[in-house]
Scaffold this motif. Structure first.
Motif, PDB file in Angstrom:
ATOM      1  N   VAL A 179       0.864  -1.194   0.000  1.00 55.78           N
ATOM      2  CA  VAL A 179       0.000   0.000   0.000  1.00 55.78           C
ATOM      3  C   VAL A 179       0.903   1.248   0.000  1.00 55.78           C
ATOM      4  N   PHE A 180       0.505   2.279  -0.687  1.00 53.94           N
ATOM      5  CA  PHE A 180       1.228   3.572  -0.748  1.00 53.94           C
ATOM      6  C   PHE A 180       2.626   3.426  -1.368  1.00 53.94           C
ATOM      7  N   ARG A 181       2.802   2.440  -2.216  1.00 54.41           N
ATOM      8  CA  ARG A 181       4.148   2.161  -2.740  1.00 54.41           C
ATOM      9  C   ARG A 181       4.755   3.374  -3.460  1.00 54.41           C
ATOM     10  N   ASP A 182       3.988   3.963  -4.384  1.00 56.60           N
ATOM     11  CA  ASP A 182       4.531   5.083  -5.174  1.00 56.60           C
ATOM     12  C   ASP A 182       4.764   6.303  -4.290  1.00 56.60           C
ATOM     13  N   GLU A 183       3.813   6.574  -3.399  1.00 56.10           N
ATOM     14  CA  GLU A 183       3.941   7.776  -2.562  1.00 56.10           C
ATOM     15  C   GLU A 183       5.145   7.648  -1.625  1.00 56.10           C
ATOM     16  N   LEU A 184       5.341   6.455  -1.069  1.00 63.24           N
ATOM     17  CA  LEU A 184       6.491   6.254  -0.177  1.00 63.24           C
ATOM     18  C   LEU A 184       7.795   6.418  -0.943  1.00 63.24           C
ATOM     19  N   ALA A 185       7.834   5.886  -2.164  1.00 63.42           N
ATOM     20  CA  ALA A 185       9.060   6.010  -2.972  1.00 63.42           C
ATOM     21  C   ALA A 185       9.337   7.485  -3.277  1.00 63.42           C
ATOM     22  N   LEU A 186       8.273   8.223  -3.572  1.00 65.50           N
ATOM     23  CA  LEU A 186       8.431   9.650  -3.879  1.00 65.50           C
ATOM     24  C   LEU A 186       8.927  10.412  -2.654  1.00 65.50           C
ATOM     25  N   MET A 187       8.320  10.126  -1.496  1.00 60.00           N
ATOM     26  CA  MET A 187       8.732  10.825  -0.267  1.00 60.00           C
ATOM     27  C   MET A 187      10.200  10.512   0.031  1.00 60.00           C
ATOM     28  N   ALA A 188      10.598   9.249  -0.166  1.00 54.14           N
ATOM     29  CA  ALA A 188      11.987   8.859   0.145  1.00 54.14           C
ATOM     30  C   ALA A 188      12.961   9.510  -0.831  1.00 54.14           C
ATOM     31  N   ARG A 189      12.519   9.730  -2.082  1.00 51.38           N
ATOM     32  CA  ARG A 189      13.400  10.409  -3.045  1.00 51.38           C
ATOM     33  C   ARG A 189      13.600  11.862  -2.652  1.00 51.38           C
ATOM     34  N   ARG A 190      12.540  12.472  -2.097  1.00 57.51           N
ATOM     35  CA  ARG A 190      12.614  13.900  -1.761  1.00 57.51           C
ATOM     36  C   ARG A 190      13.287  14.138  -0.423  1.00 57.51           C
ATOM     37  N   ASP A 191      13.229  13.150   0.468  1.00 51.54           N
ATOM     38  CA  ASP A 191      13.689  13.352   1.845  1.00 51.54           C
ATOM     39  C   ASP A 191      14.699  12.245   2.170  1.00 51.54           C
ATOM     40  N   LEU A 192      15.969  12.607   2.141  1.00 52.56           N
ATOM     41  CA  LEU A 192      17.011  11.593   2.301  1.00 52.56           C
ATOM     42  C   LEU A 192      17.029  11.012   3.714  1.00 52.56           C
ATOM     43  N   ALA A 193      16.384  11.694   4.664  1.00 54.35           N
ATOM     44  CA  ALA A 193      16.353  11.166   6.032  1.00 54.35           C
ATOM     45  C   ALA A 193      15.289  10.075   6.190  1.00 54.35           C
ATOM     46  N   LEU A 194      14.450   9.889   5.170  1.00 56.81           N
ATOM     47  CA  LEU A 194      13.439   8.819   5.210  1.00 56.81           C
ATOM     48  C   LEU A 194      13.919   7.660   4.341  1.00 56.81           C
ATOM     49  N   ARG A 195      14.121   6.504   4.982  1.00 53.05           N
ATOM     50  CA  ARG A 195      14.492   5.313   4.203  1.00 53.05           C
ATOM     51  C   ARG A 195      13.359   4.302   4.267  1.00 53.05           C
ATOM     52  N   VAL A 196      12.888   3.875   3.106  1.00 54.00           N
ATOM     53  CA  VAL A 196      11.737   2.965   3.046  1.00 54.00           C
ATOM     54  C   VAL A 196      12.194   1.623   2.493  1.00 54.00           C
ATOM     55  N   HIS A 197      11.818   0.551   3.190  1.00 54.16           N
ATOM     56  CA  HIS A 197      12.139  -0.810   2.725  1.00 54.16           C
ATOM     57  C   HIS A 197      10.857  -1.622   2.709  1.00 54.16           C
TER      58      HIS A 197
END
Ligand SMILES: Cc1cc2nc3c(=O)[nH]c(=O)nc-3n(C[C@H](O)[C@H](O)[C@H](O)COP(=O)(O)OP(=O)(O)OC[C@H]3O[C@@H](n4cnc5c(N)ncnc54)[C@H](O)[C@@H]3O)c2cc1C
Ligand code: FES
Length: 379
Positions: A179-197
């Motif tokens: 769920v929210f795969r694209d949005e999480l990837a976008l947020m992680a690209r914009r915010d280097l302090a957020l790492r999503v796995h």
């Protein structure tokens, strides 16, 4: 009274003039929400965007939930849903719901709720939030639909733009279930302090999963988030997942004071609360010997009658008598057991699951109400 220009004519949008000056949602007096949009997220998950009937801004901690009362098939069904949106975008709120096989409410929402429809909700409620339990660095761990409170926290921290160090590890059945795969990837690209796995158990037809596979293990957690022992951890997902994470962290020597968990299944109560339930049963057995007063409780619609000692909740006494009443959290939080007292009085210690005006109108939460007189309950 809301001014006439509150909405753009013919639309659900607040007019520009009201955007800045919108009154806050008042949990005591406001309860009607209008669905303004429905978004498919995955094959079995949808997001419902909700706005107040009159323009309102919503104040809540990311991770909190609302208790909804849905009118389905002539019955009122209560369910809790986490607010998956962020309070940094206060004019609407969103819930993201997974279709549960055979579940009356999740299926009704998926099949029926559409823009323009209204629902009733109580809240926000709950303590599960990085703003209630702040830490220097966060680890958000979710399984399946347990992603929603994590998403609310991640979205909020992202919007605040402070570059807070967040590791977000989500477990899903397959890539199509993230769920929210694209949005999480976008947020992680914009915010280097957020790492999503993301971790997947299986491939989706048409997409072979190339990321971490299987279930979350101590080795995988160490690999993805080497400094996890230093973080404040939030966990939400199915009970086996939450149990596994708790055991994993404890085994690794994690300071469990920084472990915060939310269950979507109040039935999976922690051992301490199960113990409280057992004690209540014992109290029922011991009541006459202890010299406690006992009151007559009558359920008006079903015409069932039982005796309830003064130190036992009406819900526990009903359970013991084999009477099934709607209930969920059993701690005065979710509102599921709310019932009207046709006569009689109770001592109630609730945790936010009922409004003062409902109490004034003779309503009570049976899970946390002990009789102080004979009762007639409209059930
Ligand atoms: C604090 C809180 C927050 C919640 N937030 C969300 C949310 O953000 N999104 C969401 O989809 N649900 C959420 N839930 C679960 C939700 O309240 C309902 O239980 C769920 O939608 C199923 O309702 P139902 O009437 O369709 O099925 P029910 O008849 O209530 O449940 C059918 C069966 O499925 C199990 N079940 C319930 N939810 C799930 C699930 N998500 N996955 C697998 N099995 C499940 C139940 O334990 C039950 O055995 C939350 C619950 C709580 C207590
Ligand atoms: S069962 Fe949740 S408030 Fe009573």
């Amino acid at each position: 009274m809301a001014p006439a220009f509150a909405r753009v004519p013919g639309s659900a949008e607040p007019a520009a003039a009201t955007l800045a000056a919108t009154a806050p949602w008042d949990a005591e007096t406001d309860d009607v929400l209008t669905c303004v949009a429905v978004r498919p997220e995955t094959h079995d998950v949808k997001t419902f965007v909700l706005a107040a009937r009159e323009p309102r801004t919503f104040r809540y901690l990311p991770g909190q939930f609302l208790t909804f009362a849905f009118e389905i098939g002539g019955e009122t069904l209560h369910r809790c849903y986490t607010i998956a949106s962020a309070p940094t975008r206060p004019h609407t709120l969103a819930i993201t719901v997974k279709r549960v096989a055979g579940g009356p409410v999740s299926n009704w929402l998926h099949d029926n709720l559409k823009p323009g429809d209204t629902v009733r909700a109580l809240g926000p409620m709950g303590e599960f939030s990085c703003f209630a339990h702040p830490g220097a660095k966060y680890l958000l761990l979710s399984g399946g639909s347990g992603v929603t409170p994590m998403m609310a926290m991640a979205r909020t921290l992202h919007d605040l733009g402070a570059g807070r160090d967040v590791a977000f590890v989500h477990s899903a059945r397959s890539p199509a279930d993230i769920v929210f795969r694209d949005e999480l990837a976008l947020m992680a690209r914009r915010d280097l302090a957020l790492r999503v796995h993301a971790i997947c158990e299986a491939d989706t037809p048409g997409e072979a999963w190339t990321g971490p596979r299987g279930r979350l293990t101590p080795a995988l957690l160490r690999d993805l988030v080497p400094d996890f022992l230093e973080r404040t951890v939030f966990v939400c997902g199915p009970k086996p997942y939450m149990d596994a994470v708790r055991a994993m962290l404890a085994e690794a020597g994690f300071d469990m004071a920084r472990h915060h968990a939310e269950s979507f299944d109040f039935g999976a109560l922690p051992e301490a609360e199960q113990e409280a339930a057992r004690e209540a049963e014992q109290a029922l057995d011991d009541a006459p010997a202890a010299g406690l007063r006992s009151f007559r409780v009558e359920f008006a619609k079903t015409r069932r009658v039982l005796d309830c000692p003064e130190d036992v909740t009406v819900l526990d006494a009903a359970r013991r008598a084999g009477i099934r009443l709607p209930s969920s959290c059993a701690k005065g939080l979710c509102g599921t057991c709310k019932s009207k007292l046709a006569s009689g009085t109770v001592a109630m210690t609730h945790a936010g699951g009922i409004r003062q005006r409902e109490i004034d109108a003779g309503m009570a939460l049976l899970c946390c109400s002990r009789p102080t007189s004979d009762l007639v309950i409209e059930r």
